[in-house]
Design an enzyme around this catalytic site. Sequence first.
Site: not given
Length: 178
Positions: A95-96, A98-99, A112, A120-122
């Site tokens: 949440s931090s 996202g904020r 999976d 990997t982060l988009e």
Amino acid sequence: MILSDKRILEEIEKGTIVIAPYDRKYLGTNSYDVHLGKHLATYQDRILDARKHNQIEHFEIPEEGYVLQPGTLYLGVTLEYTETHAHVPFLEGKSSTGRLGIDIHATAGKGDVGFCNTWTLEISCAQPVRIYAGMPIGQLIYFVVEGEVETFYNKKGNAKYNGRTIKPVESMMWKNEF
């Protein structure tokens, strides 16, 4: 059902969940916090083609941080290498995070059973924001699997993201037949 902190600890003890590096202080009530690795990447071309191997350029986040810009897709990577041999792992943003207007995945939050790698982060952002290597970036949540697994991800011959890496990996959509 989502695993509780005690169940996550039990599964780590059994070796069905592996997190490296692991620190008990990052274990939440029903999740484990993961951190941003030092490597980021952006695509070389502004227009991406789903049938083409779109090339990326890797770079490291400097000590003073790096300012993400809206309208650019950044590929990041978790500091933590994970293995999940008996559960379905989900990666969600904190949440931090996202904020601050940071999204850490466009659509690929589910792993999976048998996934063994860094994540990997988009990454995208709503407004310019400075990020740092090692900052908390997301949390792993583990779900119970109903039924027996026929083929674990790390045993699939056609799995596109099995190669162990410490850097973000670009889309391998081009390997699909369509």
